[in-house]
Design a protein around this motif. Structure first.
Motif, PDB file in Angstrom:
ATOM      1  N   ALA A  66       0.881  -1.169   0.000  1.00  0.00           N
ATOM      2  CA  ALA A  66       0.000   0.000   0.000  1.00  0.00           C
ATOM      3  C   ALA A  66       0.917   1.216   0.000  1.00  0.00           C
ATOM      4  N   ARG A  67       1.054   1.838  -1.147  1.00  0.00           N
ATOM      5  CA  ARG A  67       1.992   2.955  -1.308  1.00  0.00           C
ATOM      6  C   ARG A  67       1.230   4.269  -1.267  1.00  0.00           C
ATOM      7  N   ALA A  68       1.578   5.109  -0.309  1.00  0.00           N
ATOM      8  CA  ALA A  68       0.972   6.437  -0.167  1.00  0.00           C
ATOM      9  C   ALA A  68       2.090   7.439   0.108  1.00  0.00           C
ATOM     10  N   PRO A  69       2.756   7.909  -0.946  1.00  0.00           N
ATOM     11  CA  PRO A  69       3.877   8.829  -0.772  1.00  0.00           C
ATOM     12  C   PRO A  69       3.452  10.100  -0.034  1.00  0.00           C
ATOM     13  N   GLU A  70       4.354  10.642   0.743  1.00  0.00           N
ATOM     14  CA  GLU A  70       4.064  11.881   1.470  1.00  0.00           C
ATOM     15  C   GLU A  70       3.714  13.014   0.521  1.00  0.00           C
ATOM     16  N   THR A  71       4.201  12.943  -0.711  1.00  0.00           N
ATOM     17  CA  THR A  71       3.955  13.998  -1.697  1.00  0.00           C
ATOM     18  C   THR A  71       2.629  13.826  -2.434  1.00  0.00           C
ATOM     19  N   ALA A  72       1.896  12.755  -2.172  1.00  0.00           N
ATOM     20  CA  ALA A  72       0.596  12.543  -2.821  1.00  0.00           C
ATOM     21  C   ALA A  72      -0.432  13.526  -2.256  1.00  0.00           C
ATOM     22  N   ARG A  73      -1.485  13.764  -3.009  1.00  0.00           N
ATOM     23  CA  ARG A  73      -2.546  14.655  -2.541  1.00  0.00           C
ATOM     24  C   ARG A  73      -3.229  14.069  -1.314  1.00  0.00           C
ATOM     25  N   VAL A  74      -3.602  14.931  -0.392  1.00  0.00           N
ATOM     26  CA  VAL A  74      -4.212  14.512   0.874  1.00  0.00           C
ATOM     27  C   VAL A  74      -5.475  13.693   0.620  1.00  0.00           C
ATOM     28  N   ARG A  75      -6.319  14.133  -0.278  1.00  0.00           N
ATOM     29  CA  ARG A  75      -7.559  13.402  -0.578  1.00  0.00           C
ATOM     30  C   ARG A  75      -7.260  11.985  -1.065  1.00  0.00           C
ATOM     31  N   SER A  76      -6.273  11.845  -1.896  1.00  0.00           N
ATOM     32  CA  SER A  76      -5.887  10.536  -2.406  1.00  0.00           C
ATOM     33  C   SER A  76      -5.389   9.641  -1.267  1.00  0.00           C
ATOM     34  N   LYS A  77      -4.558  10.182  -0.400  1.00  0.00           N
ATOM     35  CA  LYS A  77      -4.048   9.397   0.732  1.00  0.00           C
ATOM     36  C   LYS A  77      -5.188   8.962   1.648  1.00  0.00           C
ATOM     37  N   MET A  78      -6.149   9.835   1.874  1.00  0.00           N
ATOM     38  CA  MET A  78      -7.290   9.493   2.723  1.00  0.00           C
ATOM     39  C   MET A  78      -8.122   8.381   2.088  1.00  0.00           C
ATOM     40  N   LEU A  79      -8.358   8.460   0.807  1.00  0.00           N
ATOM     41  CA  LEU A  79      -9.124   7.440   0.094  1.00  0.00           C
ATOM     42  C   LEU A  79      -8.418   6.086   0.156  1.00  0.00           C
ATOM     43  N   TYR A  80      -7.137   6.072  -0.122  1.00  0.00           N
ATOM     44  CA  TYR A  80      -6.383   4.816  -0.092  1.00  0.00           C
ATOM     45  C   TYR A  80      -6.338   4.226   1.315  1.00  0.00           C
ATOM     46  N   ALA A  81      -6.135   5.058   2.312  1.00  0.00           N
ATOM     47  CA  ALA A  81      -6.070   4.578   3.700  1.00  0.00           C
ATOM     48  C   ALA A  81      -7.408   3.989   4.135  1.00  0.00           C
ATOM     49  N   SER A  82      -8.493   4.623   3.745  1.00  0.00           N
ATOM     50  CA  SER A  82      -9.807   4.159   4.191  1.00  0.00           C
ATOM     51  C   SER A  82     -10.287   2.912   3.455  1.00  0.00           C
ATOM     52  N   SER A  83      -9.759   2.627   2.284  1.00  0.00           N
ATOM     53  CA  SER A  83     -10.211   1.464   1.513  1.00  0.00           C
ATOM     54  C   SER A  83      -9.221   0.305   1.519  1.00  0.00           C
ATOM     55  N   LYS A  84      -8.038   0.504   2.081  1.00  0.00           N
ATOM     56  CA  LYS A  84      -6.987  -0.521   2.023  1.00  0.00           C
ATOM     57  C   LYS A  84      -7.406  -1.849   2.649  1.00  0.00           C
ATOM     58  N   ASP A  85      -7.945  -1.829   3.855  1.00  0.00           N
ATOM     59  CA  ASP A  85      -8.268  -3.084   4.534  1.00  0.00           C
ATOM     60  C   ASP A  85      -9.324  -3.885   3.778  1.00  0.00           C
ATOM     61  N   ARG A  86     -10.328  -3.212   3.284  1.00  0.00           N
ATOM     62  CA  ARG A  86     -11.368  -3.926   2.531  1.00  0.00           C
ATOM     63  C   ARG A  86     -10.787  -4.524   1.250  1.00  0.00           C
ATOM     64  N   PHE A  87      -9.981  -3.760   0.557  1.00  0.00           N
ATOM     65  CA  PHE A  87      -9.359  -4.267  -0.670  1.00  0.00           C
ATOM     66  C   PHE A  87      -8.425  -5.438  -0.360  1.00  0.00           C
ATOM     67  N   ARG A  88      -7.624  -5.300   0.663  1.00  0.00           N
ATOM     68  CA  ARG A  88      -6.655  -6.333   1.039  1.00  0.00           C
ATOM     69  C   ARG A  88      -7.345  -7.663   1.359  1.00  0.00           C
TER      70      ARG A  88
END
Length: 104
Positions: A54-76
């Motif tokens: 699950a790659r979420a670079p510090e330079t990514a947009r905040v909205r994108s990081k929030m979306l990836y963080a909130s959906s990671k467990d379900r996807f995994r």
């Protein structure tokens, strides 16, 4: 409720290296990735591990990081056979040394 969809951007070949894998991840965008890592143990045995990254670079947009963080467990949970999970915010966290250390 907004629904999101996972899109497969790339399917690598079995002979691609860790370097190929790492180079295909965008530097400034979040991504989920699965990598089939083949290695040789200290006892000279051939092994493999399936990594979920699950790659979420510090330079990514905040909205994108929030979306990836909130959906990671379900996807995994939808992925079968994953043996190692990595959460990465910079390139060092998906380095070959990290894979070697986590595979053993």
């Amino acid at each position: 409720m907004i629904q999101y969809q996972v899109v497969v951007e790339k399917v690598g070949r079995h002979d691609e290296t860790h370097e190929d894998f790492a180079n295909n991840l965008p530097a400034d965008e979040c991504r989920y990735a699965v990598f089939y890592y083949d290695f040789t143990t200290n006892e000279n045995a051939q092994k493999s591990k399936i990594f979920f990254v699950a790659r979420a670079p510090e330079t990514a947009r905040v909205r994108s990081k929030m979306l990836y963080a909130s959906s990671k467990d379900r996807f995994r949970r939808e992925l079968d056979g994953v043996q190692v999970e990595l959460q990465a915010t910079d390139a060092s966290e998906i380095s070959l040394d990290t894979f070697i250390g986590r595979a053993r």
